[in-house]
Design a protein around this motif. Sequence first.
Motif, mmCIF file in Angstrom:
data_model
loop_
_atom_site.group_PDB
_atom_site.id
_atom_site.type_symbol
_atom_site.label_atom_id
_atom_site.label_comp_id
_atom_site.label_asym_id
_atom_site.label_seq_id
_atom_site.Cartn_x
_atom_site.Cartn_y
_atom_site.Cartn_z
ATOM 1 N N ARG A 101 0.857 -1.187 0.000
ATOM 2 C CA ARG A 101 0.000 0.000 0.000
ATOM 3 C C ARG A 101 0.885 1.226 0.000
ATOM 4 N NH1 ARG A 101 -3.091 -3.655 2.834
ATOM 5 N NH2 ARG A 101 -1.862 -3.416 4.726
ATOM 6 N N GLY A 102 0.326 2.339 -0.442
ATOM 7 C CA GLY A 102 1.152 3.511 -0.707
ATOM 8 C C GLY A 102 1.336 4.495 0.430
ATOM 9 N N PHE A 103 0.858 4.172 1.626
ATOM 10 C CA PHE A 103 1.075 5.065 2.761
ATOM 11 C C PHE A 103 2.393 4.649 3.398
ATOM 12 C CE2 PHE A 103 0.547 8.135 5.728
ATOM 13 C CZ PHE A 103 0.069 7.773 6.977
ATOM 14 N N TYR A 104 3.488 5.179 2.875
ATOM 15 C CA TYR A 104 4.807 4.594 3.097
ATOM 16 C C TYR A 104 5.344 4.738 4.508
ATOM 17 C CZ TYR A 104 4.917 4.267 -1.981
ATOM 18 O OH TYR A 104 4.632 3.964 -3.280
ATOM 19 N N SER A 105 4.893 5.713 5.244
ATOM 20 C CA SER A 105 5.439 5.889 6.593
ATOM 21 C C SER A 105 4.811 4.939 7.611
ATOM 22 C CB SER A 105 5.241 7.331 7.058
ATOM 23 O OG SER A 105 3.860 7.629 7.139
ATOM 24 N N SER A 106 3.811 4.201 7.163
ATOM 25 C CA SER A 106 3.102 3.296 8.063
ATOM 26 C C SER A 106 3.557 1.856 7.893
ATOM 27 C CB SER A 106 1.599 3.374 7.802
ATOM 28 O OG SER A 106 0.919 2.348 8.493
ATOM 29 N N ALA A 107 3.862 1.212 9.008
ATOM 30 C CA ALA A 107 4.220 -0.206 8.950
ATOM 31 C C ALA A 107 3.049 -1.051 8.456
ATOM 32 C CB ALA A 107 4.676 -0.679 10.324
ATOM 33 N N GLY A 108 1.841 -0.530 8.574
ATOM 34 C CA GLY A 108 0.670 -1.243 8.089
ATOM 35 C C GLY A 108 0.613 -1.378 6.579
ATOM 36 N N SER A 109 1.426 -0.596 5.887
ATOM 37 C CA SER A 109 1.473 -0.664 4.429
ATOM 38 C C SER A 109 2.475 -1.691 3.920
ATOM 39 C CB SER A 109 1.854 0.711 3.857
ATOM 40 O OG SER A 109 0.869 1.665 4.150
ATOM 41 N N VAL A 110 3.210 -2.295 4.853
ATOM 42 C CA VAL A 110 4.274 -3.224 4.488
ATOM 43 C C VAL A 110 3.730 -4.634 4.306
ATOM 44 C CG1 VAL A 110 6.409 -4.313 5.287
ATOM 45 C CG2 VAL A 110 6.031 -1.851 5.644
ATOM 46 N N GLY A 111 4.122 -5.247 3.179
ATOM 47 C CA GLY A 111 3.721 -6.616 2.931
ATOM 48 C C GLY A 111 4.775 -7.619 3.352
ATOM 49 N N SER A 112 6.042 -7.222 3.264
ATOM 50 C CA SER A 112 7.128 -8.139 3.602
ATOM 51 C C SER A 112 8.258 -7.377 4.271
ATOM 52 C CB SER A 112 7.675 -8.825 2.346
ATOM 53 O OG SER A 112 6.676 -9.564 1.690
ATOM 54 N N TRP A 113 8.890 -8.058 5.224
ATOM 55 C CA TRP A 113 10.010 -7.493 5.967
ATOM 56 C C TRP A 113 11.261 -8.348 5.755
ATOM 57 C CZ3 TRP A 113 9.553 -3.175 9.248
ATOM 58 C CH2 TRP A 113 8.254 -2.727 9.463
ATOM 59 N N GLY A 114 12.404 -7.670 5.676
ATOM 60 C CA GLY A 114 13.659 -8.394 5.680
ATOM 61 C C GLY A 114 14.052 -8.750 7.102
ATOM 62 N N GLN A 115 15.173 -9.454 7.234
ATOM 63 C CA GLN A 115 15.651 -9.884 8.544
ATOM 64 C C GLN A 115 16.328 -8.752 9.310
ATOM 65 O OE1 GLN A 115 15.257 -13.044 9.987
ATOM 66 N NE2 GLN A 115 13.791 -13.195 8.312
ATOM 67 N N GLY A 116 16.773 -7.735 8.597
ATOM 68 C CA GLY A 116 17.442 -6.609 9.230
ATOM 69 C C GLY A 116 18.945 -6.680 9.102
ATOM 70 N N THR A 117 19.560 -5.523 9.023
ATOM 71 C CA THR A 117 21.011 -5.417 9.010
ATOM 72 C C THR A 117 21.412 -4.361 10.037
ATOM 73 O OG1 THR A 117 22.969 -5.101 7.605
ATOM 74 C CG2 THR A 117 21.050 -3.743 7.089
ATOM 75 N N GLN A 118 22.399 -4.678 10.843
ATOM 76 C CA GLN A 118 22.759 -3.825 11.965
ATOM 77 C C GLN A 118 23.703 -2.712 11.535
ATOM 78 O OE1 GLN A 118 21.591 -4.082 15.206
ATOM 79 N NE2 GLN A 118 22.670 -2.131 15.581
ATOM 80 N N VAL A 119 23.407 -1.507 11.983
ATOM 81 C CA VAL A 119 24.277 -0.352 11.784
ATOM 82 C C VAL A 119 24.658 0.189 13.155
ATOM 83 C CG1 VAL A 119 24.419 2.017 10.927
ATOM 84 C CG2 VAL A 119 23.289 0.258 9.556
ATOM 85 N N ASN A 120 25.955 0.286 13.388
ATOM 86 C CA ASN A 120 26.471 0.823 14.646
ATOM 87 C C ASN A 120 27.330 2.036 14.350
ATOM 88 O OD1 ASN A 120 25.405 -1.242 16.384
ATOM 89 N ND2 ASN A 120 26.994 -2.601 15.614
#
Length: 123
Positions: A101-120
């Motif tokens: 969905r196109g409301f990009y600032s909302s996590a509710g618009s997300v269909g898939s998530w990656g595992q994450g990459t750490q930035v320190n």
Amino acid sequence: QVQLAESGGGSVQPGNSLTLSCDASGRTERAVGMGWFRQAPGKEREFVAAVDSSGRRTYYADSLKGRFTISKTNAKNTAYLQMNSLKPEDTALYYCVLYIRGFYSSAGSVGSWGQGTQVNVSS
């Protein structure tokens, strides 16, 4: 199924730069964009940046405008997040996302998530 493979995280000193990459594969035909969220220790997950499926329109968290740049290579369905002038408060786990969905600032618009990459970011 959608697979999101992030790379490019690491440890840097304040003021330096990092570029994160995210390769999307699988059933991506419903996607309306790609983007990044982040979550710092003890804090809520927050929106970072997004780019629409054409790669032409970009969106940023207000606090990050001017330092972060998102882009997308359509041929490879890859998104990039260029992060400049990094600060210790940018330390977080950065998640690549695929939007349905196109409301990009909302996590509710997300269909898939990656595992994450750490930035320190620290001196």
